[in-house]
Design a protein around this motif. Sequence first.
Motif, PDB file in Angstrom:
ATOM      1  N   CYS A  76      58.252-127.872  86.667  1.00 58.74           N
ATOM      2  CA  CYS A  76      59.480-128.443  87.228  1.00 58.74           C
ATOM      3  C   CYS A  76      59.433-128.507  88.748  1.00 58.74           C
ATOM      4  O   CYS A  76      60.227-129.222  89.355  1.00 58.74           O
ATOM      5  N   ASP A  77      58.500-127.777  89.375  1.00 59.50           N
ATOM      6  CA  ASP A  77      58.484-127.762  90.841  1.00 59.50           C
ATOM      7  C   ASP A  77      57.278-128.472  91.455  1.00 59.50           C
ATOM      8  O   ASP A  77      57.329-128.874  92.616  1.00 59.50           O
ATOM      9  N   HIS A  78      56.174-128.657  90.706  1.00 59.13           N
ATOM     10  CA  HIS A  78      54.988-129.321  91.252  1.00 59.13           C
ATOM     11  C   HIS A  78      54.506-130.479  90.373  1.00 59.13           C
ATOM     12  O   HIS A  78      53.404-130.982  90.566  1.00 59.13           O
TER      13      HIS A  78
ATOM     14  N   TYR B 263      57.940-123.116  86.156  1.00 64.62           N
ATOM     15  CA  TYR B 263      57.443-123.154  87.528  1.00 64.62           C
ATOM     16  C   TYR B 263      55.935-122.955  87.549  1.00 64.62           C
ATOM     17  O   TYR B 263      55.378-122.257  86.702  1.00 64.62           O
ATOM     18  N   ARG B 264      55.279-123.555  88.536  1.00 66.22           N
ATOM     19  CA  ARG B 264      53.824-123.421  88.651  1.00 66.22           C
ATOM     20  C   ARG B 264      53.415-121.957  88.735  1.00 66.22           C
ATOM     21  O   ARG B 264      52.434-121.539  88.126  1.00 66.22           O
ATOM     22  N   VAL B 265      54.179-121.152  89.463  1.00 69.69           N
ATOM     23  CA  VAL B 265      53.840-119.744  89.640  1.00 69.69           C
ATOM     24  C   VAL B 265      53.849-118.983  88.303  1.00 69.69           C
ATOM     25  O   VAL B 265      53.223-117.945  88.177  1.00 69.69           O
ATOM     26  N   ASP B 266      54.532-119.519  87.294  1.00 69.14           N
ATOM     27  CA  ASP B 266      54.627-118.866  85.993  1.00 69.14           C
ATOM     28  C   ASP B 266      53.477-119.210  85.043  1.00 69.14           C
ATOM     29  O   ASP B 266      53.408-118.666  83.940  1.00 69.14           O
ATOM     30  N   ILE B 267      52.594-120.119  85.440  1.00 67.61           N
ATOM     31  CA  ILE B 267      51.458-120.466  84.575  1.00 67.61           C
ATOM     32  C   ILE B 267      50.603-119.220  84.391  1.00 67.61           C
ATOM     33  O   ILE B 267      50.230-118.549  85.360  1.00 67.61           O
ATOM     34  N   THR B 268      50.322-118.908  83.133  1.00 68.72           N
ATOM     35  CA  THR B 268      49.606-117.678  82.785  1.00 68.72           C
ATOM     36  C   THR B 268      48.546-117.984  81.744  1.00 68.72           C
ATOM     37  O   THR B 268      48.788-118.738  80.804  1.00 68.72           O
ATOM     38  N   HIS B 269      47.377-117.387  81.917  1.00 62.90           N
ATOM     39  CA  HIS B 269      46.337-117.422  80.886  1.00 62.90           C
ATOM     40  C   HIS B 269      46.339-116.056  80.207  1.00 62.90           C
ATOM     41  O   HIS B 269      46.343-115.028  80.884  1.00 62.90           O
ATOM     42  N   THR B 270      46.346-116.056  78.866  1.00 60.67           N
ATOM     43  CA  THR B 270      46.390-114.800  78.120  1.00 60.67           C
ATOM     44  C   THR B 270      45.425-114.860  76.944  1.00 60.67           C
ATOM     45  O   THR B 270      45.362-115.874  76.244  1.00 60.67           O
ATOM     46  N   SER B 271      44.721-113.757  76.725  1.00 64.77           N
ATOM     47  CA  SER B 271      43.827-113.646  75.565  1.00 64.77           C
ATOM     48  C   SER B 271      44.600-113.156  74.358  1.00 64.77           C
ATOM     49  O   SER B 271      45.753-112.719  74.490  1.00 64.77           O
ATOM     50  N   PRO B 272      43.974-113.177  73.189  1.00 63.06           N
ATOM     51  CA  PRO B 272      44.606-112.518  72.047  1.00 63.06           C
ATOM     52  C   PRO B 272      44.766-111.025  72.352  1.00 63.06           C
ATOM     53  O   PRO B 272      44.036-110.457  73.169  1.00 63.06           O
ATOM     54  N   ASP B 273      45.724-110.393  71.679  1.00 68.04           N
ATOM     55  CA  ASP B 273      45.947-108.952  71.860  1.00 68.04           C
ATOM     56  C   ASP B 273      44.848-108.145  71.191  1.00 68.04           C
ATOM     57  O   ASP B 273      44.375-108.497  70.112  1.00 68.04           O
ATOM     58  N   TYR B 274      44.475-107.061  71.847  1.00 67.37           N
ATOM     59  CA  TYR B 274      43.634-106.027  71.252  1.00 67.37           C
ATOM     60  C   TYR B 274      44.594-104.911  70.877  1.00 67.37           C
ATOM     61  O   TYR B 274      45.306-104.398  71.741  1.00 67.37           O
ATOM     62  N   GLU B 275      44.648-104.588  69.593  1.00 66.04           N
ATOM     63  CA  GLU B 275      45.586-103.561  69.140  1.00 66.04           C
ATOM     64  C   GLU B 275      44.851-102.242  68.922  1.00 66.04           C
ATOM     65  O   GLU B 275      43.787-102.206  68.313  1.00 66.04           O
TER      66      GLU B 275
ATOM     67  N   PRO C 226      47.110-117.769  87.816  1.00 63.50           N
ATOM     68  CA  PRO C 226      46.390-118.450  88.896  1.00 63.50           C
ATOM     69  C   PRO C 226      47.204-118.806  90.129  1.00 63.50           C
ATOM     70  O   PRO C 226      46.632-119.035  91.192  1.00 63.50           O
ATOM     71  N   PHE C 227      48.527-118.831  90.047  1.00 66.45           N
ATOM     72  CA  PHE C 227      49.329-119.240  91.196  1.00 66.45           C
ATOM     73  C   PHE C 227      50.293-118.167  91.690  1.00 66.45           C
ATOM     74  O   PHE C 227      51.148-118.439  92.525  1.00 66.45           O
ATOM     75  N   THR C 228      50.167-116.951  91.200  1.00 69.49           N
ATOM     76  CA  THR C 228      51.117-115.911  91.564  1.00 69.49           C
ATOM     77  C   THR C 228      50.910-115.424  92.991  1.00 69.49           C
ATOM     78  O   THR C 228      49.814-115.510  93.544  1.00 69.49           O
ATOM     79  N   GLU C 229      51.959-114.910  93.562  1.00 66.38           N
ATOM     80  CA  GLU C 229      51.892-114.265  94.875  1.00 66.38           C
ATOM     81  C   GLU C 229      52.002-112.749  94.711  1.00 66.38           C
ATOM     82  O   GLU C 229      51.913-111.999  95.672  1.00 66.38           O
ATOM     83  N   CYS C 230      52.234-112.306  93.478  1.00 68.17           N
ATOM     84  CA  CYS C 230      52.442-110.884  93.201  1.00 68.17           C
ATOM     85  C   CYS C 230      51.136-110.218  92.768  1.00 68.17           C
ATOM     86  O   CYS C 230      50.248-110.880  92.230  1.00 68.17           O
TER      87      CYS C 230
ATOM     88  N   THR D 184      53.406-121.236  75.009  1.00 69.19           N
ATOM     89  CA  THR D 184      54.227-120.222  75.675  1.00 69.19           C
ATOM     90  C   THR D 184      53.518-119.627  76.879  1.00 69.19           C
ATOM     91  O   THR D 184      54.166-119.211  77.831  1.00 69.19           O
ATOM     92  N   GLU D 185      52.188-119.584  76.850  1.00 71.63           N
ATOM     93  CA  GLU D 185      51.469-119.021  77.990  1.00 71.63           C
ATOM     94  C   GLU D 185      51.490-119.970  79.183  1.00 71.63           C
ATOM     95  O   GLU D 185      51.547-119.539  80.319  1.00 71.63           O
ATOM     96  N   HIS D 186      51.392-121.259  78.912  1.00 70.48           N
ATOM     97  CA  HIS D 186      51.359-122.212  80.017  1.00 70.48           C
ATOM     98  C   HIS D 186      52.746-122.692  80.409  1.00 70.48           C
ATOM     99  O   HIS D 186      52.905-123.370  81.407  1.00 70.48           O
ATOM    100  N   GLN D 187      53.749-122.350  79.655  1.00 70.35           N
ATOM    101  CA  GLN D 187      55.149-122.618  79.955  1.00 70.35           C
ATOM    102  C   GLN D 187      55.396-124.028  80.499  1.00 70.35           C
ATOM    103  O   GLN D 187      55.775-124.196  81.661  1.00 70.35           O
ATOM    104  N   PRO D 188      55.171-125.057  79.674  1.00 67.65           N
ATOM    105  CA  PRO D 188      55.449-126.414  80.153  1.00 67.65           C
ATOM    106  C   PRO D 188      56.905-126.537  80.597  1.00 67.65           C
ATOM    107  O   PRO D 188      57.803-126.035  79.939  1.00 67.65           O
ATOM    108  N   GLY D 189      57.096-127.176  81.746  1.00 65.08           N
ATOM    109  CA  GLY D 189      58.442-127.362  82.273  1.00 65.08           C
ATOM    110  C   GLY D 189      58.916-126.198  83.119  1.00 65.08           C
ATOM    111  O   GLY D 189      59.972-126.266  83.728  1.00 65.08           O
TER     112      GLY D 189
END
Length: 149
Positions: free
Chosen positions: A16-18, A41-53, A74-78, A34-39
């Motif tokens: 929504c911002d870029h 913010y760019r800063v919220d784009i996240t890559h996630t692997s399957p869970d290891y339980e 990839p775009f976080t400032e935190c 859900t990981e790439h959160q279409p729509g």
Amino acid sequence: MPDRDNSSRAVTVPTCDHGPVTVWEPDWCTGSETEHQPGGYRVDITHTSPDYEFTASTSRGTPVVLRACFEQRPFTECPPGHVPFINVEMDGDWHPHTSNDLRRLSASLMAHADRLRELADRLDGLTNAFDATKETTRAAADPKKGRSD
């Protein structure tokens, strides 16, 4: 665009911002919506692997004690920044870990395992004392026990 190391494909995520943002997706990323959160913010784009339980056998089944997964933002400032990390779920919350953090967590879990073994030894002592008391009480209640006729 973030580094292509460990990436096999590019994905474009509408934000929504870029507008549409193209990122290289790591090989370990599940690539779900859900990981790439279409729509989002760019800063919220996240890559996630399957869970290891990580589970433990109990008398009532095998519950999950903790979960872990690879993650990258990839775009976080935190912190932990743009690099991949391991996210560990404990007590209902996710905690980012570097490799050194994981080593400290592992050492802590090993110390907990040592403490559990100490408690098991103490329980053996309590159980043995309980059984001995029960035998003494039974023998006192049945005077024929313990006599040879």
